[in-house]
Design an enzyme around this catalytic site. Structure first.
Site, PDB file in Angstrom:
ATOM      1  N   ASP A  32      -2.209   2.238   4.702  1.00 26.04           N
ATOM      2  CA  ASP A  32      -2.742   1.137   3.894  1.00 26.04           C
ATOM      3  C   ASP A  32      -3.794   0.387   4.706  1.00 26.04           C
ATOM      4  O   ASP A  32      -3.617   0.121   5.894  1.00 26.04           O
ATOM      5  CB  ASP A  32      -1.626   0.184   3.468  1.00 26.04           C
ATOM      6  CG  ASP A  32      -2.061  -0.726   2.328  1.00 26.04           C
ATOM      7  OD1 ASP A  32      -1.545  -0.553   1.205  1.00 26.04           O
ATOM      8  OD2 ASP A  32      -2.924  -1.609   2.555  1.00 26.04           O
ATOM      9  N   ILE A  33      -4.899   0.049   4.050  1.00 16.32           N
ATOM     10  CA  ILE A  33      -6.021  -0.602   4.716  1.00 16.32           C
ATOM     11  C   ILE A  33      -5.682  -2.046   5.123  1.00 16.32           C
ATOM     12  O   ILE A  33      -6.282  -2.586   6.049  1.00 16.32           O
ATOM     13  CB  ILE A  33      -7.263  -0.535   3.782  1.00 16.32           C
ATOM     14  CG1 ILE A  33      -8.555  -0.663   4.561  1.00 16.32           C
ATOM     15  CG2 ILE A  33      -7.212  -1.542   2.659  1.00 16.32           C
ATOM     16  CD1 ILE A  33      -9.794  -0.261   3.758  1.00 16.32           C
ATOM     17  N   ASN A  89       4.461  -1.039  -7.254  1.00 12.81           N
ATOM     18  CA  ASN A  89       3.967  -2.144  -8.063  1.00 12.81           C
ATOM     19  C   ASN A  89       3.413  -1.568  -9.354  1.00 12.81           C
ATOM     20  O   ASN A  89       2.580  -0.670  -9.335  1.00 12.81           O
ATOM     21  CB  ASN A  89       2.865  -2.915  -7.318  1.00 12.81           C
ATOM     22  CG  ASN A  89       3.413  -3.640  -6.104  1.00 12.81           C
ATOM     23  OD1 ASN A  89       4.493  -4.213  -6.149  1.00 12.81           O
ATOM     24  ND2 ASN A  89       2.680  -3.610  -5.002  1.00 12.81           N
ATOM     25  N   GLU A  97      -2.853  -3.594  -7.718  1.00 10.87           N
ATOM     26  CA  GLU A  97      -4.305  -3.692  -7.518  1.00 10.87           C
ATOM     27  C   GLU A  97      -5.017  -2.407  -7.913  1.00 10.87           C
ATOM     28  O   GLU A  97      -6.122  -2.455  -8.444  1.00 10.87           O
ATOM     29  CB  GLU A  97      -4.621  -3.962  -6.031  1.00 10.87           C
ATOM     30  CG  GLU A  97      -4.189  -5.329  -5.535  1.00 10.87           C
ATOM     31  CD  GLU A  97      -4.348  -5.433  -4.029  1.00 10.87           C
ATOM     32  OE1 GLU A  97      -5.067  -4.614  -3.422  1.00 10.87           O
ATOM     33  OE2 GLU A  97      -3.719  -6.338  -3.448  1.00 10.87           O
ATOM     34  N   VAL A  98      -4.415  -1.281  -7.590  1.00 10.85           N
ATOM     35  CA  VAL A  98      -5.056   0.021  -7.846  1.00 10.85           C
ATOM     36  C   VAL A  98      -4.271   0.723  -8.962  1.00 10.85           C
ATOM     37  O   VAL A  98      -3.089   1.047  -8.784  1.00 10.85           O
ATOM     38  CB  VAL A  98      -5.075   0.892  -6.571  1.00 10.85           C
ATOM     39  CG1 VAL A  98      -5.729   2.241  -6.861  1.00 10.85           C
ATOM     40  CG2 VAL A  98      -5.810   0.181  -5.440  1.00 10.85           C
ATOM     41  N   HIS A 102       1.209   4.834  -6.975  1.00 11.70           N
ATOM     42  CA  HIS A 102       1.399   5.069  -5.539  1.00 11.70           C
ATOM     43  C   HIS A 102       2.671   4.384  -5.087  1.00 11.70           C
ATOM     44  O   HIS A 102       3.122   3.402  -5.692  1.00 11.70           O
ATOM     45  CB  HIS A 102       0.203   4.573  -4.725  1.00 11.70           C
ATOM     46  CG  HIS A 102      -0.159   3.144  -5.005  1.00 11.70           C
ATOM     47  ND1 HIS A 102      -0.889   2.779  -6.113  1.00 11.70           N
ATOM     48  CD2 HIS A 102       0.116   2.005  -4.342  1.00 11.70           C
ATOM     49  CE1 HIS A 102      -1.049   1.475  -6.120  1.00 11.70           C
ATOM     50  NE2 HIS A 102      -0.442   0.966  -5.061  1.00 11.70           N
ATOM     51  N   HIS A 104       4.533   2.587  -1.832  1.00  5.78           N
ATOM     52  CA  HIS A 104       4.347   1.986  -0.513  1.00  5.78           C
ATOM     53  C   HIS A 104       5.549   2.336   0.361  1.00  5.78           C
ATOM     54  O   HIS A 104       6.692   2.123  -0.065  1.00  5.78           O
ATOM     55  CB  HIS A 104       4.283   0.454  -0.606  1.00  5.78           C
ATOM     56  CG  HIS A 104       3.121  -0.085  -1.372  1.00  5.78           C
ATOM     57  ND1 HIS A 104       2.037  -0.663  -0.763  1.00  5.78           N
ATOM     58  CD2 HIS A 104       2.884  -0.144  -2.711  1.00  5.78           C
ATOM     59  CE1 HIS A 104       1.176  -1.062  -1.691  1.00  5.78           C
ATOM     60  NE2 HIS A 104       1.670  -0.766  -2.883  1.00  5.78           N
TER      61      HIS A 104
HETATM   62  P1  AMP Z   1      -0.921  -2.163  -5.184  1.00  4.84           P
HETATM   63  O1  AMP Z   1      -1.008  -3.658  -5.153  1.00  4.84           O
HETATM   64  O2  AMP Z   1       0.490  -1.678  -5.252  1.00  4.84           O
HETATM   65  O3  AMP Z   1      -1.813  -1.571  -6.248  1.00  4.84           O
HETATM   66  O4  AMP Z   1      -1.425  -1.675  -3.765  1.00  4.84           O
HETATM   67  C1  AMP Z   1      -2.700  -1.171  -3.514  1.00  4.84           C
HETATM   68  C2  AMP Z   1      -2.770  -1.012  -2.025  1.00  4.84           C
HETATM   69  O5  AMP Z   1      -3.862  -0.170  -1.726  1.00  4.84           O
HETATM   70  C3  AMP Z   1      -2.987  -2.327  -1.275  1.00  4.84           C
HETATM   71  O6  AMP Z   1      -1.907  -2.522  -0.349  1.00  4.84           O
HETATM   72  C4  AMP Z   1      -4.330  -2.122  -0.570  1.00  4.84           C
HETATM   73  O7  AMP Z   1      -4.349  -2.700   0.728  1.00  4.84           O
HETATM   74  C5  AMP Z   1      -4.426  -0.613  -0.523  1.00  4.84           C
HETATM   75  N1  AMP Z   1      -5.768  -0.067  -0.493  1.00  4.84           N
HETATM   76  C6  AMP Z   1      -6.789  -0.348  -1.332  1.00  4.84           C
HETATM   77  N2  AMP Z   1      -7.868   0.384  -1.015  1.00  4.84           N
HETATM   78  C7  AMP Z   1      -7.521   1.169   0.040  1.00  4.84           C
HETATM   79  C8  AMP Z   1      -8.203   2.146   0.825  1.00  4.84           C
HETATM   80  N3  AMP Z   1      -9.473   2.474   0.586  1.00  4.84           N
HETATM   81  N4  AMP Z   1      -7.526   2.748   1.841  1.00  4.84           N
HETATM   82  C9  AMP Z   1      -6.241   2.416   2.085  1.00  4.84           C
HETATM   83  N5  AMP Z   1      -5.543   1.509   1.386  1.00  4.84           N
HETATM   84  C10 AMP Z   1      -6.173   0.887   0.372  1.00  4.84           C
END
Ligand code: AMP
Ligand code: ZN
Length: 115
Positions: A32-33, A89, A97-98, A102, A104
Site C-alpha cells: 500500500d502506498i 472496504n 477509495e478504489v 481488494h 488489505h
Molecule cells: P480502500 O479505501 O479500501 O479503497 O483502499 C485503497 C488503498 O489503495 C488505500 O489504502 C491507498 O493508500 C491504496 N492505494 C491507492 N493507490 C495506490 C497505488 N498506486 N499503489 C499502492 N497503493 C495504492
C-alpha cells in the site's frame, strides 16, 4: 474483464509501475502506498471486480482467491506468528477509495479494536 481507467487494473496490466510482491495470475499483491501498519499489502484480483454484492460467481471466486493469496503472502513476509488482519472496504460508509475489489493485509503492530 479490466477497466481501462481503473488504477488497480492499470497496475495489474503493468501500465503503472508498482512492484508486485505476489502474482499467481489471478491475484496480485502490492505494498500500500500509504501504509497504516509496518506490513500493509493489498491483494487484488487481475479482473476488475466492482461492488461485491453484485459480483458474478466468477468475480466472487476471484475475491475469494484473495483470501488464499493473503495467507500465502502472510507466510512469505513472516507475519503468521504475530498475527494479521484482513480488511475489505466496500462503499461509502467503509471509506472505499478504489472501486476495484481488494483485500488489505495489515500486520506488524497491535491493531486495536475494529470500528
Ligand atoms: P480502500 O479505501 O479500501 O479503497 O483502499 C485503497 C488503498 O489503495 C488505500 O489504502 C491507498 O493508500 C491504496 N492505494 C491507492 N493507490 C495506490 C497505488 N498506486 N499503489 C499502492 N497503493 C495504492
Ligand atoms: Zn479495476
Amino acid at each position: 474483464m479490466t477497466d481501462p481507467n481503473c488504477i488497480f487494473c492499470k497496475i495489474g496490466r503493468g501500465e503503472i509501475a508498482s512492484p508486485k510482491v505476489y502474482d499467481d495470475g489471478v491475484v496480485f499483491a502490492i505494498k500500500d502506498i500509504h501504509p497504516r501498519a509496518p506490513t500493509h499489502i493489498l491483494l487484488i484480483p487481475h479482473a476488475h471486480v466492482g461492488a461485491l454484492a453484485d459480483a458474478a460467481p466468477q468475480e466472487a471466486d476471484a475475491a475469494a482467491r484473495c483470501v488464499r493469496a493473503a495467507a500465502q503472502v502472510a507466510r512469505d513476509v513472516g507475519v503468521t506468528a504475530g498475527g494479521f488482519r484482513l480488511v475489505v472496504n466496500q462503499g461509502l460508509d467503509a471509506g472505499q477509495e478504489v472501486p476495484h475489489f481488494h483485500l488489505h493485509l495489515l500486520a506488524g503492530r497491535r491493531l486495536g479494536a475494529m470500528g
